[in-house]
Design an enzyme around this catalytic site. Structure first.
Site, short mmCIF file in Angstrom:
data_model
loop_
_atom_site.label_atom_id
_atom_site.label_comp_id
_atom_site.label_asym_id
_atom_site.label_seq_id
_atom_site.Cartn_x
_atom_site.Cartn_y
_atom_site.Cartn_z
N PRO A 2 -5.18 -1.28 -20.65
CA PRO A 2 -6.61 -1.54 -20.41
C PRO A 2 -6.78 -2.78 -19.55
CG PRO A 2 -6.00 -2.08 -22.68
CD PRO A 2 -4.81 -1.41 -22.06
N GLU A 3 -7.81 -2.77 -18.72
CA GLU A 3 -8.10 -3.96 -17.93
C GLU A 3 -8.95 -4.90 -18.78
OE1 GLU A 3 -8.54 -3.53 -13.77
OE2 GLU A 3 -7.54 -1.59 -13.72
N LYS A 52 -6.27 -10.19 -21.00
CA LYS A 52 -5.95 -9.06 -21.86
C LYS A 52 -5.59 -9.49 -23.28
CE LYS A 52 -4.81 -6.59 -17.70
NZ LYS A 52 -3.85 -5.85 -16.87
N ARG A 327 3.85 -0.46 -9.25
CA ARG A 327 2.48 0.03 -9.46
C ARG A 327 1.97 0.64 -8.16
NH1 ARG A 327 0.04 -2.22 -14.05
NH2 ARG A 327 -1.46 -0.54 -13.71
#
Ligand code: ZN
Length: 338
Positions: A2-3, A52, A327
């Site tokens: 999750p961001e 985070k 990524r």
């Protein structure tokens, strides 16, 4: 993963669900048994996020100041596999945690809000919902729970590291990368290692500018480096670099201070919108194609992310993709040529 906006939503929701309540804490899996027994019966005093990381302060009384030496902080980082699952009666909702969702996307972008957007818990189960677009399909907040006298805590499903139980519901944490107890100094030590978080009121943009300017790594990589800036993930980094018109391959020390500040100023409102709605929506209304091409639905919410080969919404050049540091990175070679 999750961001950061998801963790800020979670912090606000937990505060609304549990703030000021004495909670039962347990570790059905057993791996956090000692920590849970220290928290059991204590009062949740608030809730904070930095990037985070989620920080939950607990104390013996609800009127305790956060700097009191008897406050224990729970730090949680979901990592790649962590998630929260909520279950409770019909009182177990957090409608105020996020404020009214701002409808920055208008009619043409309305599809982006289907399936939710108004609930603080939307998108928290599973963690990667922004990437797959299944927000709000089936979480605790989108169902109406039973009457308080009819609700019973469910048996833990899966390997639950920590269960927090309040008067009206339970929150089960599974698979976190980190779940530990800290004192205030421990919290400060973790936060010193993190770059500033655009969603925090105490964030220092100059710390971001200085850190980014001191590195030769590409700005695309630096925006994902939590020691440089906290909370942005793969979607926000791709989208803000497009919106600001910066090449993701430009070394940090060759991006001007002014452009770095522009990136920061762009990210803040984008991430606040994410906190308010649970969605990452970055396309300005004027740039949303009308009608939206059915084969390119992401054009309603993202400029470049997941739009490889599709025409750039501003110049028509096909969106490019390359793998960088394991990524996927997306950009427009024309709009982001320098
Ligand atoms: Zn372009």
């Amino acid at each position: 993963m999750p961001e950061g906006h998801t963790i800020h939503r979670l912090a606000a929701a937990l505060d609304e669900l549990y703030g000021g309540q004495s909670l039962r804490a347990s570790s059905p899996q057993g791996r956090f048994a000692d920590g849970a027994s220290r928290l059991d019966g204590q009062v949740l005093l608030g809730s904070q996020a930095h990037g985070k990381h989620l920080f939950l302060p607990f104390g013996p009384r609800s009127d305790m100041p956060l700097d009191d030496a008897s406050v224990t902080w729970l730090r949680i980082h979901l990592g790649l596999y962590g998630s929260w699952t909520f279950d409770g009666d019909r009182e177990f909702t957090a409608p105020h945690a996020i404020g009214a969702p701002r409808r920055r996307v208008g009619e043409r972008g309305e599809h982006a809000l289907k399936g939710g957007g108004g609930s603080a818990l939307t998108g928290l189960n599973g963690g990667t919902s922004d990437a797959v677009g299944t927000e709000g399909a089936d979480d605790a907040s989108s169902r109406v729970g039973p009457d308080p006298e009819e609700w019973e805590p469910p048996e833990p499903r899966g390997v639950v590291r920590l269960r927090l139980q309040g008067r009206h519901g339970v929150a089960d944490l599974t698979g976190p990368a980190a779940c530990e107890l800290l004192d205030a100094e421990g919290v400060a030590a973790v936060r010193r290692r993190l770059g500033p978080d655009p969603l925090r009121a105490d964030a220092d943009v100059e710390a971001f500018v200085t850190k980014a300017r001191s590195r030769r790594k590409s700005i695309g990589e630096l925006l994902m480096d939590q020691a440089v800036i906290s909370g942005a993930g793969n979607i926000y980094r791709a989208e803000t670099l497009f919106r600001v018109g910066v090449s993701p391959f430009r070394p940090g020390n060759r991006v001007s201070e002014e452009r770095l500040r522009t990136i920061w100023e762009d990210l803040g409102p984008l991430m606040e919108y994410g906190v308010a709605t649970g969605f990452i929506t970055t396309v300005d209304l004027d740039d949303v194609p009308d009608p939206l091409p059915p084969e390119d639905p992401e054009a309603g919410r993202w400029y470049v992310y997941h739009r490889t080969g599709r025409p750039c919404l501003r110049c028509g050049t096909p969106v490019a993709e390359r793998e960088v540091a394991a990524r996927r990175l997306f950009w427009c070679p024309s709009c982001q040529s320098h």
